[in-house]
Motif scaffolding. Structure first.
Motif, mmCIF file in Angstrom:
data_model
loop_
_atom_site.group_PDB
_atom_site.id
_atom_site.type_symbol
_atom_site.label_atom_id
_atom_site.label_comp_id
_atom_site.label_asym_id
_atom_site.label_seq_id
_atom_site.Cartn_x
_atom_site.Cartn_y
_atom_site.Cartn_z
ATOM 1 N N TYR A 279 26.616 78.893 15.144
ATOM 2 C CA TYR A 279 26.107 77.601 15.604
ATOM 3 C C TYR A 279 25.659 76.787 14.395
ATOM 4 C CZ TYR A 279 25.683 79.925 20.185
ATOM 5 O OH TYR A 279 25.926 80.601 21.354
ATOM 6 N N TYR B 147 31.620 72.770 25.987
ATOM 7 C CA TYR B 147 31.774 74.204 25.775
ATOM 8 C C TYR B 147 31.736 74.486 24.280
ATOM 9 C CZ TYR B 147 33.769 78.909 26.423
ATOM 10 O OH TYR B 147 33.985 80.264 26.434
ATOM 11 N N TYR B 148 31.055 75.537 23.888
ATOM 12 C CA TYR B 148 30.836 75.901 22.485
ATOM 13 C C TYR B 148 30.100 74.784 21.740
ATOM 14 C CZ TYR B 148 32.663 80.554 21.917
ATOM 15 O OH TYR B 148 32.809 81.920 21.951
ATOM 16 N N TYR C 257 29.852 85.032 28.051
ATOM 17 C CA TYR C 257 30.773 86.160 27.890
ATOM 18 C C TYR C 257 31.192 86.684 29.247
ATOM 19 C CZ TYR C 257 32.338 90.459 25.420
ATOM 20 O OH TYR C 257 33.058 91.503 24.880
ATOM 21 N N THR D 278 27.651 78.494 26.071
ATOM 22 C CA THR D 278 28.484 79.623 25.676
ATOM 23 C C THR D 278 28.213 80.775 26.635
ATOM 24 O OG1 THR D 278 26.743 80.154 24.053
ATOM 25 C CG2 THR D 278 28.732 79.094 23.206
ATOM 26 N N ARG E 184 27.602 71.949 17.257
ATOM 27 C CA ARG E 184 28.748 72.680 17.796
ATOM 28 C C ARG E 184 28.700 74.143 17.368
ATOM 29 N NH1 ARG E 184 32.639 69.584 20.177
ATOM 30 N NH2 ARG E 184 32.915 71.582 21.281
ATOM 31 N N ALA E 185 29.536 74.957 18.004
ATOM 32 C CA ALA E 185 29.593 76.388 17.715
ATOM 33 C C ALA E 185 31.042 76.801 17.550
ATOM 34 C CB ALA E 185 28.944 77.179 18.844
ATOM 35 N N ARG E 186 31.251 77.930 16.869
ATOM 36 C CA ARG E 186 32.622 78.419 16.672
ATOM 37 C C ARG E 186 32.656 79.936 16.761
ATOM 38 N NH1 ARG E 186 35.865 75.327 12.414
ATOM 39 N NH2 ARG E 186 35.711 73.920 14.198
ATOM 40 N N TYR E 187 33.685 80.424 17.454
ATOM 41 C CA TYR E 187 33.962 81.864 17.491
ATOM 42 C C TYR E 187 34.715 82.230 16.216
ATOM 43 C CZ TYR E 187 35.992 86.327 18.999
ATOM 44 O OH TYR E 187 36.371 87.649 19.089
ATOM 45 N N ILE F 282 29.579 84.397 16.841
ATOM 46 C CA ILE F 282 29.506 82.960 17.132
ATOM 47 C C ILE F 282 28.594 82.339 16.087
ATOM 48 C CG2 ILE F 282 28.792 81.169 18.755
ATOM 49 C CD1 ILE F 282 29.547 82.968 21.025
ATOM 50 N N ALA G 178 22.693 76.458 24.635
ATOM 51 C CA ALA G 178 24.085 76.572 24.209
ATOM 52 C C ALA G 178 24.984 76.769 25.416
ATOM 53 C CB ALA G 178 24.254 77.743 23.243
#
Length: 373
Positions: free
Chosen positions: A106, A174-175, A194, A192, A86-89, A104, A190
């Motif tokens: 990962y 997503y993410y 913009y 993700t 997973r990923a996080r902003y 971001i 990924a």
């Protein structure tokens, strides 16, 4: 007499030039601004798909038994709760709470993370993380030269990518990200982006970038995919209400000033850099709201730019941070920080000072554009 260093080149530089791209210096990199029409590239991403070279972004690998604890200390988010894949902003701030960059993160494995920084801030983020790593059993590694980054964005992107990979894209949230092979190229896939659209970012070895670009171009042709430059990336993110460092985010602002206090996790275990300053910023934002980030939509045709004053009732009430013509709305739009008293959507007695003329604008809620799920 010193001379400015030559811009860095991505692995796709020769390919961009062969496609007739207009190149520009961006954060020390020579990058494609556009290939033909900015509007056509923007609309392709909104309705079909676009292919971007984002290899200027800064990848920093953090590994070791205490990698999660370290990142939770060094950043404002609770990185320990990010699951593998997973990923996080999140953000990295100074001791006074000022934003150094938005990121971001990962989680690639149990003890391995990849932090992706904005190109212009990558060295600062790398140096700051390295400086905060003392006392933690972790390693901070500069991996900017280890990756090229391609992005396929737009409603047709899942169909395009499915045609060249057997990775489980339907199960990729997503993410989130997963290792896989795309057109024979090993990649971190990924979900993700913009742009405000569904899409994928593909981290690959620089030596594989051209092979992957050509394969995606071929696979995307029946779906209307075209190459896209940084210019349309900016109008896409603006319509989607996504902040850009140096415009909506700066060292003079805390995450709470930017309306992004949700990324700060006070409840996480242990201390973190900027905690006390951010607690004070959160209290200020609750008791006496600072200027708020809002959307502005023009009644006329003149385009506001960053730094232009926002006015109402004969006084300056704010400042534009980003502005551009919106291909989707067909009107000029802007993001601006304005006094809280004028921040309610529907407020009409607002103008932007464009070279001495107060052009009428309406305050709207962000984002300007939201894709249909």
């Amino acid at each position: 007499m010193s001379t400015a260093p030559a811009p860095r080149l991505t692995a796709l530089d020769a390919l961009h030039r062969s496609l007739g791209a207009t190149m520009t210096d961006f954060a020390g990199w020579d990058m494609p601004l556009r290939y033909a029409s900015e509007r056509d590239e923007h609309n392709a991403v909104r309705t079909r798909a676009g292919l971007f070279d984002l290899s200027h972004m800064g990848e920093i690998t953090v590994t070791g038994p205490q990698a999660a604890a370290f990142l939770s200390f060094a950043l404002v988010g609770n990185i320990a709760t990010v699951g593998v894949g997973r990923a996080r902003y999140t953000m990295i701030v100074a001791e006074d709470g000022g934003i150094l960059d938005d990121l971001i993160v990962y989680r690639l494995g149990e003890t391995e993370y990849m932090v992706v920084a904005n190109a212009g801030n990558a060295q600062l983020v790398l140096d700051t993380l390295a400086g905060r790593a003392g006392g933690f059993d972790t390693e901070v590694r500069d991996d900017r030269d280890a990756y090229a980054l391609l992005a396929v964005q737009g409603p047709e992107s899942p169909a395009i990518l499915k045609s060249v990979t057997d990775a489980d894209l339907d199960g990729l949230k997503y993410y989130a990200g997963l290792p896989g092979t795309v057109a024979g190229v090993p990649a971190l896939i990924a979900r993700t982006g913009y742009t405000g659209e569904d899409g994928f970012e593909l981290f690959v070895a620089p030596g594989h970038a051209e092979q992957l670009w050509k394969a995606l171009t071929e696979a995307g042709a029946p779906h209307g995919l075209i190459p896209c430059g940084l210019s349309c990336r900016d109008t896409l993110r603006l319509e989607a209400g996504m902040p850009l460092y140096g415009h909506e985010l700066t060292t003079a602002l805390t995450p709470f000033d930017a309306g992004l206090g949700r990324v700060v996790k006070f409840e996480k275990e242990g201390d973190f850099v900027g905690r006390e300053a951010l607690l004070a910023a959160a209290e200020r934002a609750e008791s006496a709201p600072p200027r708020k980030l809002v959307g502005l939509v023009a009644e006329g045709r003149r385009v506001p730019r960053a730094g232009f004053e926002v006015v109402a009732e004969g006084k300056v009430i704010g400042e534009v941070t980003s502005g551009a013509p919106s291909p989707t709305l067909g009107k000029p739009i802007a993001m601006a920080y304005v006094d809280a008293a004028y921040a309610a959507p529907g407020t009409e007695a607002v103008g932007v000072d464009i070279r001495g003329t107060h052009e009428a604008y309406e305050v709207v809620a962000l984002p300007f554009y939201k894709r249909q799920k």
